[in-house]
Design an enzyme around this catalytic site. Structure first.
Site, PDB file in Angstrom:
ATOM      1  CB  CYS A  65     -12.432 -39.190   5.842  1.00 37.84           C
ATOM      2  SG  CYS A  65     -14.032 -38.462   6.085  1.00 37.84           S
ATOM      3  CG  ASP A  88     -18.239 -29.460  11.400  1.00 37.74           C
ATOM      4  OD1 ASP A  88     -17.737 -28.561  10.700  1.00 37.74           O
ATOM      5  OD2 ASP A  88     -18.433 -30.617  10.986  1.00 37.74           O
ATOM      6  CB  ILE A 102     -24.341 -33.541   7.214  1.00 31.06           C
ATOM      7  CG1 ILE A 102     -25.246 -32.368   7.633  1.00 31.06           C
ATOM      8  CG2 ILE A 102     -23.308 -33.105   6.170  1.00 31.06           C
ATOM      9  CD1 ILE A 102     -25.925 -31.641   6.506  1.00 31.06           C
ATOM     10  NE  ARG A 158     -16.283 -35.332   4.421  1.00 30.94           N
ATOM     11  CZ  ARG A 158     -15.482 -34.584   5.174  1.00 30.94           C
ATOM     12  NH1 ARG A 158     -14.627 -35.152   5.985  1.00 30.94           N
ATOM     13  NH2 ARG A 158     -15.517 -33.281   5.067  1.00 30.94           N
ATOM     14  N   PRO A 159     -17.707 -38.245  -1.351  1.00 29.95           N
ATOM     15  CG  PRO A 159     -19.618 -38.580  -2.591  1.00 29.95           C
ATOM     16  CD  PRO A 159     -19.098 -38.660  -1.204  1.00 29.95           C
ATOM     17  CB  VAL A 160     -14.777 -34.891  -5.054  1.00 27.77           C
ATOM     18  CG1 VAL A 160     -14.141 -34.722  -3.687  1.00 27.77           C
ATOM     19  CG2 VAL A 160     -14.071 -35.979  -5.862  1.00 27.77           C
ATOM     20  CG  ASP A 161     -20.801 -36.667  -6.610  1.00 30.46           C
ATOM     21  OD1 ASP A 161     -20.313 -36.535  -5.481  1.00 30.46           O
ATOM     22  OD2 ASP A 161     -22.024 -36.667  -6.804  1.00 30.46           O
ATOM     23  NE  ARG A 215      -7.379 -33.278   9.930  1.00 25.77           N
ATOM     24  CZ  ARG A 215      -7.956 -33.878   8.896  1.00 25.77           C
ATOM     25  NH1 ARG A 215      -8.152 -35.179   8.904  1.00 25.77           N
ATOM     26  NH2 ARG A 215      -8.357 -33.186   7.843  1.00 25.77           N
ATOM     27  CE  LYS A 257     -10.851 -27.892  10.644  1.00 21.38           C
ATOM     28  NZ  LYS A 257     -11.324 -28.584   9.430  1.00 21.38           N
ATOM     29  CG  ASN A 258     -13.818 -25.930   8.273  1.00 19.71           C
ATOM     30  OD1 ASN A 258     -12.680 -26.419   8.206  1.00 19.71           O
ATOM     31  ND2 ASN A 258     -14.824 -26.581   8.803  1.00 19.71           N
TER      32      ASN A 258
HETATM   33  C1  EPZ Z   1     -17.130 -29.107   5.024  1.00 18.70           C
HETATM   34  O1  EPZ Z   1     -16.789 -30.370   4.531  1.00 18.70           O
HETATM   35  C2  EPZ Z   1     -16.310 -28.914   6.294  1.00 18.70           C
HETATM   36  N1  EPZ Z   1     -14.883 -28.937   5.962  1.00 18.70           N
HETATM   37  C3  EPZ Z   1     -16.649 -30.015   7.297  1.00 18.70           C
HETATM   38  O2  EPZ Z   1     -15.928 -29.731   8.482  1.00 18.70           O
HETATM   39  C4  EPZ Z   1     -18.144 -29.953   7.593  1.00 18.70           C
HETATM   40  O3  EPZ Z   1     -18.477 -31.020   8.449  1.00 18.70           O
HETATM   41  C5  EPZ Z   1     -18.943 -30.073   6.284  1.00 18.70           C
HETATM   42  O4  EPZ Z   1     -18.521 -29.053   5.354  1.00 18.70           O
HETATM   43  C6  EPZ Z   1     -20.445 -29.910   6.512  1.00 18.70           C
HETATM   44  O5  EPZ Z   1     -20.694 -28.672   7.110  1.00 18.70           O
HETATM   45  C7  EPZ Z   1     -14.311 -27.825   5.452  1.00 18.70           C
HETATM   46  O6  EPZ Z   1     -14.948 -26.805   5.260  1.00 18.70           O
HETATM   47  C8  EPZ Z   1     -12.842 -27.909   5.146  1.00 18.70           C
HETATM   48  P1  EPZ Z   1     -19.901 -31.109   2.262  1.00 18.70           P
HETATM   49  P2  EPZ Z   1     -17.229 -30.782   3.024  1.00 18.70           P
HETATM   50  O7  EPZ Z   1     -19.356 -31.117   0.872  1.00 18.70           O
HETATM   51  O8  EPZ Z   1     -17.291 -29.579   2.185  1.00 18.70           O
HETATM   52  C9  EPZ Z   1     -21.849 -34.884   0.233  1.00 18.70           C
HETATM   53  C10 EPZ Z   1     -14.535 -30.189  10.277  1.00 18.70           C
HETATM   54  O9  EPZ Z   1     -14.822 -30.808  11.287  1.00 18.70           O
HETATM   55  N2  EPZ Z   1     -21.056 -34.558  -0.968  1.00 18.70           N
HETATM   56  O10 EPZ Z   1     -20.680 -29.904   2.712  1.00 18.70           O
HETATM   57  O11 EPZ Z   1     -16.357 -31.902   2.621  1.00 18.70           O
HETATM   58  C11 EPZ Z   1     -20.981 -35.306   1.409  1.00 18.70           C
HETATM   59  O12 EPZ Z   1     -20.675 -36.684   1.330  1.00 18.70           O
HETATM   60  C12 EPZ Z   1     -14.956 -30.699   8.927  1.00 18.70           C
HETATM   61  O13 EPZ Z   1     -13.927 -29.088  10.260  1.00 18.70           O
HETATM   62  C13 EPZ Z   1     -21.283 -35.300  -2.133  1.00 18.70           C
HETATM   63  O14 EPZ Z   1     -22.103 -36.218  -2.159  1.00 18.70           O
HETATM   64  O15 EPZ Z   1     -18.688 -31.309   3.275  1.00 18.70           O
HETATM   65  C14 EPZ Z   1     -21.858 -34.973   2.595  1.00 18.70           C
HETATM   66  O16 EPZ Z   1     -22.773 -36.026   2.805  1.00 18.70           O
HETATM   67  C15 EPZ Z   1     -15.460 -32.110   9.017  1.00 18.70           C
HETATM   68  N3  EPZ Z   1     -20.557 -35.000  -3.245  1.00 18.70           N
HETATM   69  C16 EPZ Z   1     -22.640 -33.731   2.123  1.00 18.70           C
HETATM   70  O17 EPZ Z   1     -22.467 -33.678   0.709  1.00 18.70           O
HETATM   71  C17 EPZ Z   1     -19.643 -33.984  -3.278  1.00 18.70           C
HETATM   72  O18 EPZ Z   1     -19.025 -33.745  -4.334  1.00 18.70           O
HETATM   73  C18 EPZ Z   1     -22.110 -32.423   2.692  1.00 18.70           C
HETATM   74  O19 EPZ Z   1     -20.716 -32.445   2.508  1.00 18.70           O
HETATM   75  C19 EPZ Z   1     -19.431 -33.249  -2.085  1.00 18.70           C
HETATM   76  C20 EPZ Z   1     -20.153 -33.546  -0.955  1.00 18.70           C
END
Ligand code: EPZ
Length: 416
Positions: free
Chosen positions: A116, A304, A326, A121-124, A396, A22-23
């Site tokens: 969520c 995960d 994480i 889970r910000p997008v900064d 999902r 999926k990812n």
């Molecule tokens: C990806 O999410 C996966 N989703 C998640 O899988 C997975 O749990 C996660 O990576 C960690 O491996 C997809 O690939 C679609 P991150 P993502 O950005 O990219 C912080 C599942 O079960 N962060 O690696 O959203 C964030 O809050 C899902 O399939 C910021 O602070 O995760 C977290 O604490 C659940 N600012 C850490 O980074 C940002 O702009 C890692 O998050 C982005 C992230």
């Protein structure tokens, strides 16, 4: 509202076929925005998140058709540069259209994903990366507005390892003017798979899968056909389910070289694992041994798989500690496991699990995708009947999970 009804106590035995990841599929679908040619993806999983991403891309103007596990995406007639709130709020991965839209069209309006179940889970990091590449980005009425005549290559240092930020900025950089270097990039196998697909489309990406990724921008990308890697989390979930039920299963169409941290933990718990290139055989001859787990970015133990190992530890022979590094709220499954009789104490991001001899079936509620998988595993080992509500979370990320589990001998049915 659909539910799953499980009669526990049967060891899983037999063969199961693993679906595409999926990812890996989600960012790759967004890569169709980077070219006016046709992108063909094979080994596509049939999941709710994939349907949501398809709906979003079709709204943007990508023509999509599906034949079995093959998806054709054609981004020639993209006519709307927006990802609306009603879709983004259901799937955070929608943010992955941001980079490709700005890269190819110079503009994008993407709703902020909102929080969520597993954290804010910000997008900064996504936004700062685009700004570093010369985009003007501002937030207005809950939407990210990004514009750039043409993105320019930049050196971007991630202060947090972030999977989709790495993917978004890698896709933004492929059409940028100049070279982009992503430092402290995420190393997940899905990122390497995405890079291989983009390179087959004419991109120039080096170092994907390592901490430093170098992307040399090109003028345009062309179409390609790409086979998506197997889903390592689905694989891990079935392995843990077999281990928890004292079973004996064989996974087919999987990848053994991207599951080392999980395989090692399962071996530590007493599982006997034999692997060849695309099959993994797990036999669990006795009660699982408790194993400590600490989640961290790939190649360390994946977050995960944290919930699934909590279910395994719930019925293991001793006590174990699980540390989630994480996400700040990824223990939603604890209170549901307690309803089944699990003995778990939580202190901050650390859970202490004392294995019990047996769990008792009960009605429980799924809260997020991997928490649902944990509850399925717990239901498979609990004595008596377990009913799991809100299983849309499960759909999902798992393709027909009750069908695959039934084929392994589980007594599990989906009810309205
Ligand atoms: C990806 O999410 C996966 N989703 C998640 O899988 C997975 O749990 C996660 O990576 C960690 O491996 C997809 O690939 C679609 P991150 P993502 O950005 O990219 C912080 C599942 O079960 N962060 O690696 O959203 C964030 O809050 C899902 O399939 C910021 O602070 O995760 C977290 O604490 C659940 N600012 C850490 O980074 C940002 O702009 C890692 O998050 C982005 C992230």
């Amino acid at each position: 509202m659909q539910k799953l009804a499980i009669e526990g106590g049967t060891p899983l035995r037999g063969d199961v076929c693993i679906s595409g990841a999926k990812n890996a599929a989600l960012p790759m679908m967004c890569a169709s925005l980077l070219t006016s040619d046709v992108l063909k993806l094979n080994n596509m999983p049939n999941l709710h998140d994939i349907s949501t991403m398809r709906k979003l891309l079709e709204q943007i103007g990508v023509t999509i058709s599906v034949q079995g596990d093959e998806m054709l995406l054609h981004g020639a007639n993209v006519n709307k540069l927006e990802a609306p709130y009603d879709l983004v709020k259901t799937m955070r991965a929608s943010i992955l259209v941001l980079g490709p839209l700005v890269a190819r069209f110079g503009e994008a309006r993407v709703s902020l994903p909102g929080g969520c179940a597993i954290g804010s889970r910000p997008v900064d990091i996504h936004i700062r990366g685009l700004q570093a590449m010369g985009a003007t980005v501002y937030i207005e009425h809950g939407y990210i507005h990004a514009q750039a005549k043409r993105l320019t290559g930049a050196r971007i240092l991630f202060d947090i390892v972030s999977v989709t930020s790495t993917e978004n900025l890698m896709m933004a950089a492929v059409l940028a003017d100049g070279v982009t270097i992503l430092e402290n990039a995420a190393r997940e196998p899905e990122i390497l798979d995405l890079a291989q697909c983009l390179n087959a489309m004419g991109a120039k990406i080096e170092g994907a899968g390592s901490h430093t990724i170098t992307i040399t921008g090109v003028e345009r990308l062309h179409g390609t056909t790409h086979h998506i890697i197997p889903d390592r989390i689905e694989s891990g979930t079935f392995l843990v389910a077999a281990a928890a039920t004292g079973g004996n299963i064989v996974l087919h169409n999987t990848r053994t070289d991207i599951l080392d941290a999980v395989s090692e933990k399962l071996t530590e718990a007493g599982a006997q694992i034999r692997s060849s290139h695309d099959t993994m055989h797990l036999h669990m001859p006795e009660r699982p041994r408790s194993v400590n787990v600490r989640t961290a970015p790939y190649p360390a133990f994946p977050t995960d798989m944290q919930a699934q190992f909590m279910a395994l530890n719930a019925i293991a022979d001793n006590s174990a500690m699980i540390i989630e590094t994480i996400f700040e709220n990824r223990f939603m499954h604890v209170q549901e496991l307690r309803r089944l009789g699990a003995k778990i104490d939580v202190e901050g991001n650390t859970a202490m699990i004392r294995g019990v001899d047996r769990l008792e079936g009960a009605t429980v509620m799924a809260t997020d995708l991997r928490a649902s998988a944990c509850l399925v595993i717990a239901g498979l080992v609990a004595q008596g009947k377990t009913t799991i509500e809100r299983i849309y979370h499960l759909d999902r990320g798992y393709e027909h999970i009750e069908t695959k589990l039934s084929q392994l001998g589980a007594n599990i049915t989906r009810t309205q």
